[in-house]
Design an enzyme around this catalytic site. Sequence first.
Site, PDB file in Angstrom:
ATOM      1  N   CYS A 107      -0.004 -13.662  32.199  1.00 37.56           N
ATOM      2  CA  CYS A 107       0.699 -12.576  32.899  1.00 37.56           C
ATOM      3  C   CYS A 107       2.057 -13.081  33.387  1.00 37.56           C
ATOM      4  O   CYS A 107       3.058 -12.357  33.310  1.00 37.56           O
ATOM      5  CB  CYS A 107      -0.129 -12.066  34.074  1.00 37.56           C
ATOM      6  SG  CYS A 107      -1.516 -11.026  33.605  1.00 37.56           S
TER       7      CYS A 107
ATOM      8  N   GLY B 257     -14.446 -21.668  23.884  1.00 38.26           N
ATOM      9  CA  GLY B 257     -13.155 -22.347  23.933  1.00 38.26           C
ATOM     10  C   GLY B 257     -12.043 -21.551  24.583  1.00 38.26           C
ATOM     11  O   GLY B 257     -10.881 -21.951  24.514  1.00 38.26           O
TER      12      GLY B 257
ATOM     13  N   HIS C 272      -6.013 -13.170  24.027  1.00 35.45           N
ATOM     14  CA  HIS C 272      -4.903 -13.627  23.191  1.00 35.45           C
ATOM     15  C   HIS C 272      -5.405 -13.881  21.786  1.00 35.45           C
ATOM     16  O   HIS C 272      -6.517 -14.350  21.583  1.00 35.45           O
ATOM     17  CB  HIS C 272      -4.234 -14.883  23.775  1.00 35.45           C
ATOM     18  CG  HIS C 272      -5.182 -15.965  24.169  1.00 35.45           C
ATOM     19  ND1 HIS C 272      -5.927 -15.907  25.324  1.00 35.45           N
ATOM     20  CD2 HIS C 272      -5.511 -17.120  23.560  1.00 35.45           C
ATOM     21  CE1 HIS C 272      -6.662 -17.003  25.427  1.00 35.45           C
ATOM     22  NE2 HIS C 272      -6.443 -17.752  24.357  1.00 35.45           N
TER      23      HIS C 272
ATOM     24  N   HIS D 201      -4.808 -16.074  18.580  1.00 33.54           N
ATOM     25  CA  HIS D 201      -4.147 -17.230  17.990  1.00 33.54           C
ATOM     26  C   HIS D 201      -3.723 -16.865  16.566  1.00 33.54           C
ATOM     27  O   HIS D 201      -4.519 -16.298  15.804  1.00 33.54           O
ATOM     28  CB  HIS D 201      -5.107 -18.424  17.908  1.00 33.54           C
ATOM     29  CG  HIS D 201      -5.519 -18.989  19.229  1.00 33.54           C
ATOM     30  ND1 HIS D 201      -4.865 -20.057  19.800  1.00 33.54           N
ATOM     31  CD2 HIS D 201      -6.505 -18.657  20.080  1.00 33.54           C
ATOM     32  CE1 HIS D 201      -5.443 -20.354  20.957  1.00 33.54           C
ATOM     33  NE2 HIS D 201      -6.449 -19.522  21.155  1.00 33.54           N
TER      34      HIS D 201
END
Length: 112
Positions: free
Chosen positions: A7, A92, A99, A101
């Site tokens: 954020c 993990g 998010h 990856h």
Amino acid sequence: MEDCIFCKIARGEIPSAKVYEDDEILVFKDINPLTKIHLLCIPKEHFKTVAELNEQRTLLLGSALKKIGALAPLWGLEEGYRLVINQGEAAGQSVPHLHIHILGGEPLRWEK
Ligand code: DGP
């Protein structure tokens, strides 16, 4: 969320190497790259996992995937790439803000 690192990155309070930004999402370089090209795509809205998807967030995530698909070649990922969303600490997830990856820039192994 006051204390969430992502954020803070979305608000510009922590610097990041941005490669794309619009009203809904931000894409920036991972600070600890696992592959030659390692980007993170985050929604600007804070939520942790896909278990928290509502109708609006579902549209947001679909739209984020569409943008990744359109822009990946411009990021050097024209040969292919891997998308990973770690869900929960046991898988993990170290940052509790959803998010994606985006991994590539080299051949990626996929085997047990
Ligand atoms: P995960 O383990 O799936 O929660 O991935 C979190 C990723 O976020 C990890 O690969 C490292 C990256 N990361 C953590 N803090 C920062 C930061 O302050 N800046 C950037 N660019 N990446 C970060």
